[in-house]
Scaffold this motif. Sequence first.
Motif, PDB file in Angstrom:
ATOM      1  N   VAL A   1      17.129  -2.342  -4.412  1.00 34.90           N
ATOM      2  CA  VAL A   1      16.617  -3.486  -5.317  1.00 34.90           C
ATOM      3  C   VAL A   1      15.054  -3.609  -4.813  1.00 34.90           C
ATOM      4  CG1 VAL A   1      16.630  -5.983  -5.635  1.00 34.90           C
ATOM      5  CG2 VAL A   1      18.583  -4.625  -5.550  1.00 34.90           C
ATOM      6  N   GLU A   2      14.017  -3.810  -5.814  1.00 38.58           N
ATOM      7  CA  GLU A   2      12.827  -3.926  -5.471  1.00 38.58           C
ATOM      8  C   GLU A   2      12.173  -5.075  -6.278  1.00 38.58           C
ATOM      9  OE1 GLU A   2      10.451  -0.646  -5.595  1.00 38.58           O
ATOM     10  OE2 GLU A   2      12.195   0.848  -5.222  1.00 38.58           O
ATOM     11  N   THR A   3      11.135  -5.887  -5.422  1.00 34.37           N
ATOM     12  CA  THR A   3      10.416  -6.767  -6.126  1.00 34.37           C
ATOM     13  C   THR A   3       9.257  -7.219  -5.494  1.00 34.37           C
ATOM     14  OG1 THR A   3      10.824  -9.107  -7.047  1.00 34.37           O
ATOM     15  CG2 THR A   3      11.536  -8.639  -5.000  1.00 34.37           C
ATOM     16  N   VAL A   4       8.283  -7.564  -6.412  1.00 37.13           N
ATOM     17  CA  VAL A   4       6.898  -7.692  -5.821  1.00 37.13           C
ATOM     18  C   VAL A   4       6.714  -9.014  -5.314  1.00 37.13           C
ATOM     19  CG1 VAL A   4       4.463  -7.928  -6.619  1.00 37.13           C
ATOM     20  CG2 VAL A   4       6.088  -6.416  -7.732  1.00 37.13           C
ATOM     21  N   ASN A   5       5.965  -9.017  -4.044  1.00 42.63           N
ATOM     22  CA  ASN A   5       5.624 -10.544  -3.233  1.00 42.63           C
ATOM     23  C   ASN A   5       4.284 -10.410  -3.428  1.00 42.63           C
ATOM     24  OD1 ASN A   5       5.481 -12.372  -1.528  1.00 42.63           O
ATOM     25  ND2 ASN A   5       6.579 -11.490   0.307  1.00 42.63           N
ATOM     26  N   LEU A   6       3.737 -11.045  -4.377  1.00 47.73           N
ATOM     27  CA  LEU A   6       2.534 -11.226  -4.610  1.00 47.73           C
ATOM     28  C   LEU A   6       1.731 -12.031  -3.836  1.00 47.73           C
ATOM     29  CD1 LEU A   6       0.398 -10.320  -6.879  1.00 47.73           C
ATOM     30  CD2 LEU A   6       0.711 -12.285  -7.995  1.00 47.73           C
ATOM     31  N   ALA A   7       2.136 -13.264  -3.361  1.00 51.36           N
ATOM     32  CA  ALA A   7       1.352 -13.796  -2.298  1.00 51.36           C
ATOM     33  C   ALA A   7       1.133 -13.472  -1.181  1.00 51.36           C
ATOM     34  CB  ALA A   7       2.340 -15.190  -1.885  1.00 51.36           C
ATOM     35  N   HIS A   8       1.746 -12.259  -0.698  1.00 51.11           N
ATOM     36  CA  HIS A   8       1.620 -11.761   0.654  1.00 51.11           C
ATOM     37  C   HIS A   8       1.186 -10.120   0.564  1.00 51.11           C
ATOM     38  CE1 HIS A   8       3.996 -15.363   1.610  1.00 51.11           C
ATOM     39  NE2 HIS A   8       3.315 -15.197   2.896  1.00 51.11           N
TER      40      HIS A   8
ATOM     41  N   LYS B   1       0.802  -1.425   0.139  1.00 49.62           N
ATOM     42  CA  LYS B   1      -0.066  -0.086  -0.090  1.00 49.62           C
ATOM     43  C   LYS B   1       1.166   1.218   0.044  1.00 49.62           C
ATOM     44  CE  LYS B   1      -0.693   0.684   5.198  1.00 49.62           C
ATOM     45  NZ  LYS B   1      -1.689   0.744   6.081  1.00 49.62           N
ATOM     46  N   PHE B   2       2.017   1.244   0.547  1.00 49.94           N
ATOM     47  CA  PHE B   2       2.728   2.306   0.612  1.00 49.94           C
ATOM     48  C   PHE B   2       3.224   2.649  -0.831  1.00 49.94           C
ATOM     49  CE2 PHE B   2       3.788   0.719   4.809  1.00 49.94           C
ATOM     50  CZ  PHE B   2       3.357   1.749   5.592  1.00 49.94           C
ATOM     51  N   PHE B   3       3.355   1.669  -1.668  1.00 50.72           N
ATOM     52  CA  PHE B   3       3.843   1.911  -3.249  1.00 50.72           C
ATOM     53  C   PHE B   3       2.482   2.237  -3.865  1.00 50.72           C
ATOM     54  CE2 PHE B   3       7.158  -0.718  -1.079  1.00 50.72           C
ATOM     55  CZ  PHE B   3       8.302   0.155  -1.643  1.00 50.72           C
ATOM     56  N   ASP B   4       1.621   1.587  -3.552  1.00 50.94           N
ATOM     57  CA  ASP B   4       0.354   1.607  -4.503  1.00 50.94           C
ATOM     58  C   ASP B   4      -0.230   3.310  -4.172  1.00 50.94           C
ATOM     59  OD1 ASP B   4       0.494  -0.861  -5.284  1.00 50.94           O
ATOM     60  OD2 ASP B   4      -0.736  -1.687  -3.976  1.00 50.94           O
ATOM     61  N   PHE B   5      -0.010   3.650  -3.063  1.00 51.30           N
ATOM     62  CA  PHE B   5      -0.791   5.115  -2.741  1.00 51.30           C
ATOM     63  C   PHE B   5       0.215   6.089  -2.897  1.00 51.30           C
ATOM     64  CE2 PHE B   5      -3.918   2.377  -0.896  1.00 51.30           C
ATOM     65  CZ  PHE B   5      -5.276   3.067  -1.297  1.00 51.30           C
ATOM     66  N   ASN B   6       1.389   5.568  -3.374  1.00 49.50           N
ATOM     67  CA  ASN B   6       2.776   6.563  -3.732  1.00 49.50           C
ATOM     68  C   ASN B   6       2.784   7.483  -2.455  1.00 49.50           C
ATOM     69  OD1 ASN B   6       4.645   7.720  -5.311  1.00 49.50           O
ATOM     70  ND2 ASN B   6       3.482   9.280  -5.952  1.00 49.50           N
ATOM     71  N   ASP B   7       3.305   6.804  -1.346  1.00 48.44           N
ATOM     72  CA  ASP B   7       3.874   7.144  -0.161  1.00 48.44           C
ATOM     73  C   ASP B   7       5.196   7.477  -0.407  1.00 48.44           C
ATOM     74  OD1 ASP B   7       4.324   8.450   2.362  1.00 48.44           O
ATOM     75  OD2 ASP B   7       3.400   6.616   3.681  1.00 48.44           O
ATOM     76  N   ALA B   8       5.574   8.726  -1.068  1.00 50.51           N
ATOM     77  CA  ALA B   8       6.846   8.974  -1.503  1.00 50.51           C
ATOM     78  C   ALA B   8       7.683   9.180  -0.353  1.00 50.51           C
ATOM     79  CB  ALA B   8       6.834  10.158  -2.291  1.00 50.51           C
TER      80      ALA B   8
END
Length: 323
Positions: A284-291, A153-160
């Motif tokens: 480095v960033e990567t998506v943890n889709l399962a969680h 949610k920090f990334f989805d709502f762009n909590d820059a």
Amino acid sequence: APPAQPAPAAPPAPAAPAAPIPFAAAPASLTASAARIPRTLSNVLDTLHAVRGGSPDLTAALADITRSANPWVSPDGWVGELWSGLSFQREIVPLLTHAPLAHWQITGWRWVNKPTVGDYAGDKAEVHTNLPTTESVSVEAARLAGAHDIDRKFFDFNDAEFIRAYFAAMTESYAMQSDAKAAAFVLASATAAGDAPDLLRAVARGARSVKQKSRAKATYALVNDVDMESLLDFTKLDVPEFLGLLGIEPDKFVQTSQVPAGTVIVGAKPAATFYELGGSPIRVETVNLAHGGRDAGVFGYYATLLHNANGIAKVTYTPPVTA
């Protein structure tokens, strides 16, 4: 002949007046409290004074609305991340030669016995010779890394602000850790150069050792941060005017808790190299889709290479007792 005109209509008769509405009569059982009704000017003034002063009798029936019971109606002022000190700046790494790390392993060589010259008599006499030898030196890169699984949610709502603060804190941690690694490497690489009676003479002796053994001028002196206070014990009469000739200029002193009390490390910059992969620490960033998260972290690579142990000297002395 013109047609006959109708006779005019008679005006309407005036309406009869409405009957008056009688006032409602109060029940005989309903009576007013004479004590509650001000009857004189004095009563009126007393009532106004009580209202202005907040009489408990007048306000006891009012319901309370407090801030603590309704904190959400007026949110606190938002100021963002609080100041937690200046960002850490590396102190030990800049003292060493810095070079880019281009491979996971670094290999070089150095002289064990250098070739030398000697006196020559001439007339086809034998010239001086010796047996030069070399050795191979290899070091493998080490790693520093850290990561966290952050709610997406920090990334989805762009909590820059939070994202920036997170990577800034991780970068600062890398700087602190890599600087501590460099300090530990310098301390482990130093060659013992004897003892001295006090801090100034310890630095002078270390600078002399570096100059004699590696023919290089000392460029830094690592001193325990508590021992640095002992410099306050020296008066102007105790300090010689030719400190620069002894290699103990004050701007060369670097205080650090990495060096034990009663120890001074004096070195020359060319004696060691701190290799570092360009861009370290790498974000480095990567998506943890399962969680429903997003893994974020930093990675850094470095290597430390000692060229000449004679270029780093360690001198011990008895530190003064502090109160």
